[in-house]
Design a protein around this motif. Sequence first.
Motif, short mmCIF file in Angstrom:
data_model
loop_
_atom_site.label_atom_id
_atom_site.label_comp_id
_atom_site.label_asym_id
_atom_site.label_seq_id
_atom_site.Cartn_x
_atom_site.Cartn_y
_atom_site.Cartn_z
N UNK A 437 21.12 102.59 81.64
CA UNK A 437 20.12 103.49 81.07
C UNK A 437 19.49 102.94 79.80
N UNK A 438 19.84 101.70 79.43
CA UNK A 438 19.30 101.10 78.21
C UNK A 438 17.92 100.50 78.49
N UNK A 439 16.98 100.75 77.58
CA UNK A 439 15.61 100.31 77.76
C UNK A 439 15.29 99.00 77.05
N UNK A 440 16.25 98.38 76.40
CA UNK A 440 15.96 97.17 75.65
C UNK A 440 15.49 96.05 76.59
N UNK A 441 14.40 95.38 76.22
CA UNK A 441 13.75 94.42 77.11
C UNK A 441 14.50 93.10 77.21
N UNK A 442 14.91 92.52 76.07
CA UNK A 442 15.39 91.14 76.07
C UNK A 442 16.84 91.02 75.61
N UNK A 443 17.68 91.90 76.04
CA UNK A 443 19.09 91.84 75.63
C UNK A 443 19.80 90.74 76.42
N UNK A 444 20.36 89.73 75.75
CA UNK A 444 21.03 88.64 76.46
C UNK A 444 22.34 89.06 77.11
N UNK A 445 22.85 90.24 76.74
CA UNK A 445 24.11 90.72 77.29
C UNK A 445 23.91 91.71 78.43
N UNK A 446 22.67 91.90 78.87
CA UNK A 446 22.42 92.89 79.92
C UNK A 446 23.17 92.49 81.20
N UNK A 447 23.91 93.47 81.77
CA UNK A 447 24.67 93.22 82.99
C UNK A 447 23.89 93.59 84.24
N UNK A 448 23.16 94.72 84.17
CA UNK A 448 22.36 95.19 85.31
C UNK A 448 21.05 95.72 84.78
N UNK A 449 19.99 95.72 85.61
CA UNK A 449 18.71 96.28 85.16
C UNK A 449 18.83 97.78 84.96
N UNK A 450 17.97 98.35 84.11
CA UNK A 450 17.97 99.81 83.95
C UNK A 450 17.51 100.48 85.23
N UNK A 451 18.03 101.64 85.49
CA UNK A 451 17.77 102.32 86.76
C UNK A 451 16.31 102.69 86.95
N UNK A 452 15.63 103.10 85.89
CA UNK A 452 14.30 103.66 86.07
C UNK A 452 13.18 102.68 85.73
N UNK A 453 13.46 101.38 85.77
CA UNK A 453 12.43 100.38 85.52
C UNK A 453 12.26 99.47 86.73
N UNK A 454 11.01 99.17 87.07
CA UNK A 454 10.74 98.21 88.12
C UNK A 454 10.86 96.80 87.55
N UNK A 455 11.19 95.86 88.41
CA UNK A 455 11.42 94.48 87.98
C UNK A 455 10.26 93.59 88.41
N UNK A 456 10.02 92.58 87.58
CA UNK A 456 9.03 91.56 87.90
C UNK A 456 9.73 90.20 87.87
N UNK A 457 9.57 89.42 88.93
CA UNK A 457 10.23 88.12 89.04
C UNK A 457 9.18 87.02 88.97
N UNK A 458 9.33 86.13 88.01
CA UNK A 458 8.43 84.98 87.88
C UNK A 458 9.26 83.72 88.13
N UNK A 459 9.00 83.03 89.24
CA UNK A 459 9.79 81.87 89.61
C UNK A 459 9.53 80.67 88.70
N UNK A 460 8.49 80.74 87.89
CA UNK A 460 8.14 79.62 87.03
C UNK A 460 8.65 79.77 85.60
#
Length: 470
Positions: A437-460
């Motif tokens: 449920x944490x909204x922090x964008x760039x936390x290096x310790x994040x274990x899983x994405x937040x439930x209510x945010x969509x993800x964007x994947x950039x392969x580059x």
Amino acid sequence: MAPPKLYIGRKIRELRQAAGLTQVQFAERLGISTSYLNQIENNQRPVSAAVLLELAEKFQIDLSDIAQTDSDRMLSALSEALSDPLFDSHRPTLQELKLITQNAPSLARALISSHQAYRRASEQLVSLDDTLGRGVSAAEPTPYEEVRDFFHFVDNYVHDLDVAAEKLATDVGLPDREAGAALADHLEKRHGVRVVRSGPGEDFLRRYDPASRTLFLNPYSPAATRTFQTAFQIAALEMEPPIAGIVGKAGFRSAEAAEVCKIGLKNYFAGALVLPYQSFMSAARELRHDLELLAARFGASLEQIAHRLSTLQRPGLKGVPVFFATIDRAGNITKRHSAAKLQFARFGAACPLWNAHQAFEAPGRIVRQLAETPDGVRYLSVATEITKSGGGYRALHRSYVIALGCEISYAGDFVYADGLDKDSRAAFDPIGISCRICERQNCPQRAVPPLKRRLSIDHNVRTSLPYSML
């Protein structure tokens, strides 16, 4: 910053009904119009300072009590539940959530319970082979969870037991006498119960034999533990009727939950007896909440001291609002309570940036931290590792951390704030409640994405996380 508006319609309505007055009569007593009172009771208008002063004068209420509400912790629990993607198309606004928790707390609790049932069902479906044949209903909370929520929503304070414990403490001479001896004397004089050491090979903390009226205590337990277990036995012998009444009103779903709660309430009484409310709170203020000095003064353990500080919520005589938790090495929060704005996650492990985890790396030391949660609230947090063993070299040692803290506005009341730069934003570590449920964008310790945010994947591009959040 302007102070928040105070919407306490339900409390005003309860106060009026307790006084046996109609809206017309109550409005006349306060010197306001009936329509204004009706709007206040329905949370359509906030309570003004003038009305609060009239309430204090005409009805002898403590303004700190009427201004405080358990809606913060209920709002936190409800917000966490409704952050689930299940509610993406029906997510209420913050104002709507506040209206629900303030006007319809029973509905809020029902929604929280429903989401808990949904989570349990989902988790059991994911690990189906682990639950086959158990015959356990996924929709039912465990007895332990029921009891944990019971204490959470009574603000971890049980008035009748606390007052009774304080009276008994005065009768037996606490805290002026050594608690272990005083309580043992009371057991023998009042109940004819002897307190003796257990024999070789017995690994329990406490065993009571009703036939011989003997309380056996483990001689290898610390003195504070033996004293607490003696106090627990007093609760078992003297407080059964009021405890049964409290449990009966709680409406637990199962007999197991009721029995677990009885144990919890006896533990509560024992803590309140060893650390009587007013003398303990006065000492806490005098010693600036120094856990070690308080433990030495009252002959208690650090955990007993920290837990008792979290229960100082007596109406009209409240202590500093603190949070308290115990955390195991896996990050699980095994005990939790917060009288502060910080509310612990009900699912998942604790934030890895919290100093509770660092305490495992510094045994025997108290670790301090200035922390800020995503909502911008800042805290002082202290944590220390506790190791318990019931025997010698070959005995298993239980290790966990206790954490205690307060909002930064109260930090001056704690010795642990001395020397910390409370005015520097850079001094505060960014922590969350839990990754889900944490909204922090760039936390290096994040274990899983937040439930209510969509993800964007950039392969580059690769940062500390393999995705960004939209």
